[in-house]
Enzyme design. Sequence first.
Site, PDB file in Angstrom:
ATOM      1  N   ASP A  62     -17.225   3.456   1.920  1.00 44.65           N
ATOM      2  CA  ASP A  62     -16.171   3.997   1.064  1.00 44.65           C
ATOM      3  C   ASP A  62     -16.462   5.456   0.748  1.00 44.65           C
ATOM      4  O   ASP A  62     -17.619   5.845   0.504  1.00 44.65           O
ATOM      5  CB  ASP A  62     -16.054   3.198  -0.228  1.00 44.65           C
ATOM      6  CG  ASP A  62     -14.700   3.378  -0.892  1.00 44.65           C
ATOM      7  OD1 ASP A  62     -13.883   2.440  -0.815  1.00 44.65           O
ATOM      8  OD2 ASP A  62     -14.439   4.448  -1.470  1.00 44.65           O
ATOM      9  N   ASP A 109     -17.162   8.412   4.885  1.00 40.66           N
ATOM     10  CA  ASP A 109     -15.754   8.494   5.255  1.00 40.66           C
ATOM     11  C   ASP A 109     -15.523   7.704   6.541  1.00 40.66           C
ATOM     12  O   ASP A 109     -16.098   8.024   7.589  1.00 40.66           O
ATOM     13  CB  ASP A 109     -15.377   9.963   5.452  1.00 40.66           C
ATOM     14  CG  ASP A 109     -13.877  10.172   5.598  1.00 40.66           C
ATOM     15  OD1 ASP A 109     -13.152   9.199   5.905  1.00 40.66           O
ATOM     16  OD2 ASP A 109     -13.432  11.321   5.418  1.00 40.66           O
ATOM     17  N   TYR A 126       3.701   8.324   7.735  1.00 33.31           N
ATOM     18  CA  TYR A 126       2.896   7.207   7.243  1.00 33.31           C
ATOM     19  C   TYR A 126       3.434   5.876   7.760  1.00 33.31           C
ATOM     20  O   TYR A 126       2.674   5.028   8.254  1.00 33.31           O
ATOM     21  CB  TYR A 126       2.900   7.231   5.718  1.00 33.31           C
ATOM     22  CG  TYR A 126       2.300   6.031   5.042  1.00 33.31           C
ATOM     23  CD1 TYR A 126       0.926   5.803   5.060  1.00 33.31           C
ATOM     24  CD2 TYR A 126       3.105   5.122   4.343  1.00 33.31           C
ATOM     25  CE1 TYR A 126       0.363   4.705   4.412  1.00 33.31           C
ATOM     26  CE2 TYR A 126       2.556   4.024   3.695  1.00 33.31           C
ATOM     27  CZ  TYR A 126       1.195   3.823   3.741  1.00 33.31           C
ATOM     28  OH  TYR A 126       0.650   2.732   3.104  1.00 33.31           O
ATOM     29  N   LYS A 160       1.495   3.188  10.233  1.00 35.16           N
ATOM     30  CA  LYS A 160       1.262   1.796   9.863  1.00 35.16           C
ATOM     31  C   LYS A 160       1.957   0.846  10.846  1.00 35.16           C
ATOM     32  O   LYS A 160       1.419  -0.228  11.169  1.00 35.16           O
ATOM     33  CB  LYS A 160       1.752   1.535   8.440  1.00 35.16           C
ATOM     34  CG  LYS A 160       0.890   2.178   7.363  1.00 35.16           C
ATOM     35  CD  LYS A 160      -0.542   1.658   7.387  1.00 35.16           C
ATOM     36  CE  LYS A 160      -1.332   2.110   6.158  1.00 35.16           C
ATOM     37  NZ  LYS A 160      -2.741   1.657   6.194  1.00 35.16           N
ATOM     38  N   THR A 178      -2.573   0.190  -7.780  1.00 37.25           N
ATOM     39  CA  THR A 178      -3.954   0.645  -7.638  1.00 37.25           C
ATOM     40  C   THR A 178      -3.956   2.143  -7.913  1.00 37.25           C
ATOM     41  O   THR A 178      -2.911   2.794  -7.843  1.00 37.25           O
ATOM     42  CB  THR A 178      -4.506   0.400  -6.218  1.00 37.25           C
ATOM     43  OG1 THR A 178      -3.755   1.200  -5.282  1.00 37.25           O
ATOM     44  CG2 THR A 178      -4.413  -1.064  -5.819  1.00 37.25           C
TER      45      THR A 178
END
Length: 289
Positions: A43, A69, A162, A166, A197
């Site tokens: 992370d 990363d 994006y 995906k 989140t």
Amino acid sequence: MGWFEERAGLDGTVALITGGAGGLGEGIAVDLAANGVRVAVLDIDEEAADRLRASLDGLGRAAIVHHGDARDADALAALFAAVDERWGRLDTLVNVVGGTFRAPFTDTTPKGWNAIIRANLLHVLHACSLAVPRMKAGDGGGSIVNITTIEAHRAAPGFAVYTAAKAAVEQFARTLAVEVAPDGIRVNNIAPDYTPTPNLAKAGGGDDPMSDPAGVRIAIPMGRAGEIRDISGCAVFLASALSSYVTGTTLHPDGGTFASSGWFNWPDAGWANHVPAGVLPSAPPGAGQ
């Protein structure tokens, strides 16, 4: 041993999670560990990585937690090498890392496109290229799980690149699932919708347009926002032997938004795929003429 533990077969297995120290990734890592899985996490958030390491240590769970990363090929390879050295097996890969920003496509640049594709697609390809040979060598198959989004299945104005990245992950998973099925390796996706989140707020530019409970009730058929455990539960299922005949598909823990596809539960009006009369302010005289 209970029914779930016996059927799931998770105890003693090994899972590697990219982006596993905060938000959805943390929930997945903790829930897998609670079922006896040895987890390895990478992370970029150092504080989150430290918290997760301390939490798993406190629970007595075997874990490797690296700060780094997942978009960095060397950092990703180093985590796989650490798993090889410590446990000598890999049963599950969960790709969580992703990110975006909101902007009309015509206001974005190739630099921005590259950043989004790198964050959402390229690291998935790299992680899978590292995981598959290890799963094949283990002779027991394995499970690859990609966290995508409902936006891979519908238009999302302001997030064009994006959504394309995906959607590419989804199609990559379907094809890879067929290629590696003879080796007992399964590849699936989890496509959540609105699950609060910290990173979700960042993607929206700091705003949370769904923070109003009334808006959630209108937009999500089940009438509530998603919770991290809604997604982590799907990941546990896909990692386990309970899903041993499931591959090349997508789970949609989204409260029904993928199924509703533009139908909204309007107060006092019920389900409609348009704005009911009386919801919008009246047009001023002469408007539209």
